[in-house]
Scaffold this motif. Structure first.
Motif, PDB file in Angstrom:
ATOM      1  N   LEU A 106       0.823  -1.211   0.000  1.00 40.58           N
ATOM      2  CA  LEU A 106       0.000   0.000   0.000  1.00 40.58           C
ATOM      3  C   LEU A 106       0.858   1.263   0.000  1.00 40.58           C
ATOM      4  O   LEU A 106       0.535   2.240  -0.685  1.00 40.58           O
ATOM      5  N   VAL A 107       1.945   1.247   0.735  1.00 41.77           N
ATOM      6  CA  VAL A 107       2.847   2.405   0.753  1.00 41.77           C
ATOM      7  C   VAL A 107       3.458   2.611  -0.620  1.00 41.77           C
ATOM      8  O   VAL A 107       3.517   3.747  -1.127  1.00 41.77           O
ATOM      9  N   VAL A 108       3.905   1.528  -1.261  1.00 42.76           N
ATOM     10  CA  VAL A 108       4.509   1.648  -2.591  1.00 42.76           C
ATOM     11  C   VAL A 108       3.493   2.175  -3.596  1.00 42.76           C
ATOM     12  O   VAL A 108       3.785   3.079  -4.384  1.00 42.76           O
ATOM     13  N   VAL A 109       2.284   1.635  -3.564  1.00 42.38           N
ATOM     14  CA  VAL A 109       1.244   2.093  -4.492  1.00 42.38           C
ATOM     15  C   VAL A 109       0.914   3.559  -4.229  1.00 42.38           C
ATOM     16  O   VAL A 109       0.759   4.354  -5.171  1.00 42.38           O
ATOM     17  N   SER A 110       0.812   3.948  -2.966  1.00 45.12           N
ATOM     18  CA  SER A 110       0.532   5.339  -2.630  1.00 45.12           C
ATOM     19  C   SER A 110       1.618   6.266  -3.151  1.00 45.12           C
ATOM     20  O   SER A 110       1.340   7.362  -3.687  1.00 45.12           O
ATOM     21  N   LEU A 111       2.854   5.860  -2.988  1.00 44.45           N
ATOM     22  CA  LEU A 111       3.964   6.679  -3.500  1.00 44.45           C
ATOM     23  C   LEU A 111       3.936   6.780  -5.013  1.00 44.45           C
ATOM     24  O   LEU A 111       4.182   7.871  -5.573  1.00 44.45           O
ATOM     25  N   LEU A 112       3.630   5.699  -5.689  1.00 43.39           N
ATOM     26  CA  LEU A 112       3.532   5.724  -7.152  1.00 43.39           C
ATOM     27  C   LEU A 112       2.412   6.652  -7.601  1.00 43.39           C
ATOM     28  O   LEU A 112       2.560   7.422  -8.559  1.00 43.39           O
ATOM     29  N   VAL A 113       1.264   6.562  -6.938  1.00 46.51           N
ATOM     30  CA  VAL A 113       0.142   7.445  -7.289  1.00 46.51           C
ATOM     31  C   VAL A 113       0.531   8.900  -7.045  1.00 46.51           C
ATOM     32  O   VAL A 113       0.216   9.768  -7.882  1.00 46.51           O
ATOM     33  N   ALA A 114       1.203   9.173  -5.952  1.00 46.84           N
ATOM     34  CA  ALA A 114       1.610  10.560  -5.658  1.00 46.84           C
ATOM     35  C   ALA A 114       2.591  11.073  -6.690  1.00 46.84           C
ATOM     36  O   ALA A 114       2.495  12.225  -7.134  1.00 46.84           O
ATOM     37  N   VAL A 115       3.526  10.242  -7.117  1.00 48.58           N
ATOM     38  CA  VAL A 115       4.516  10.674  -8.115  1.00 48.58           C
ATOM     39  C   VAL A 115       3.842  10.860  -9.476  1.00 48.58           C
ATOM     40  O   VAL A 115       4.118  11.832 -10.180  1.00 48.58           O
ATOM     41  N   LEU A 116       2.960   9.961  -9.862  1.00 48.87           N
ATOM     42  CA  LEU A 116       2.321  10.050 -11.170  1.00 48.87           C
ATOM     43  C   LEU A 116       1.278  11.180 -11.214  1.00 48.87           C
ATOM     44  O   LEU A 116       0.994  11.708 -12.286  1.00 48.87           O
ATOM     45  N   ALA A 117       0.723  11.547 -10.082  1.00 51.07           N
ATOM     46  CA  ALA A 117      -0.293  12.605 -10.050  1.00 51.07           C
ATOM     47  C   ALA A 117       0.312  13.992 -10.192  1.00 51.07           C
ATOM     48  O   ALA A 117      -0.383  14.941 -10.550  1.00 51.07           O
ATOM     49  N   THR A 118       1.593  14.115  -9.922  1.00 51.66           N
ATOM     50  CA  THR A 118       2.207  15.452 -10.018  1.00 51.66           C
ATOM     51  C   THR A 118       2.733  15.727 -11.374  1.00 51.66           C
ATOM     52  O   THR A 118       2.898  15.006 -12.247  1.00 51.66           O
TER      53      THR A 118
END
Length: 79
Positions: free
Chosen positions: A67-79
């Protein structure tokens, strides 16, 4: 061949010193001696529950990391 009286006294002195200096280590050594005297491991007090507990907690950790990895990926891709 057994120990002589002198050797038994020396061993007893070493055991007493160990119990005074490190009671936890003395407890563990005593447990190992009991296991060796019986010729096997004692019965597991919790049976399969301890294994189930460890597996469950292992999976909880894996899911949390995912979940942490997915959250970080979503945060990076959203910016």
């Amino acid at each position: 061949m057994g120990l002589s009286g002198r050797e038994r006294r020396i061993l007893a002195q070493i055991e007493q010193a160990l119990e005074r200096e490190d009671p936890e280590l003395a407890r563990r050594v005593a447990a190992i001696n009991r296991i060796e005297a019986v010729g096997g491991l004692p019965e597991r007090p919790y049976g399969g529950r301890a294994r189930l507990w460890a597996l469950t907690h292992g999976w909880v950790i894996v899911v949390a990391v995912a979940l942490v990895v997915v959250s970080l990926l979503v945060a990076v891709l959203a910016t």
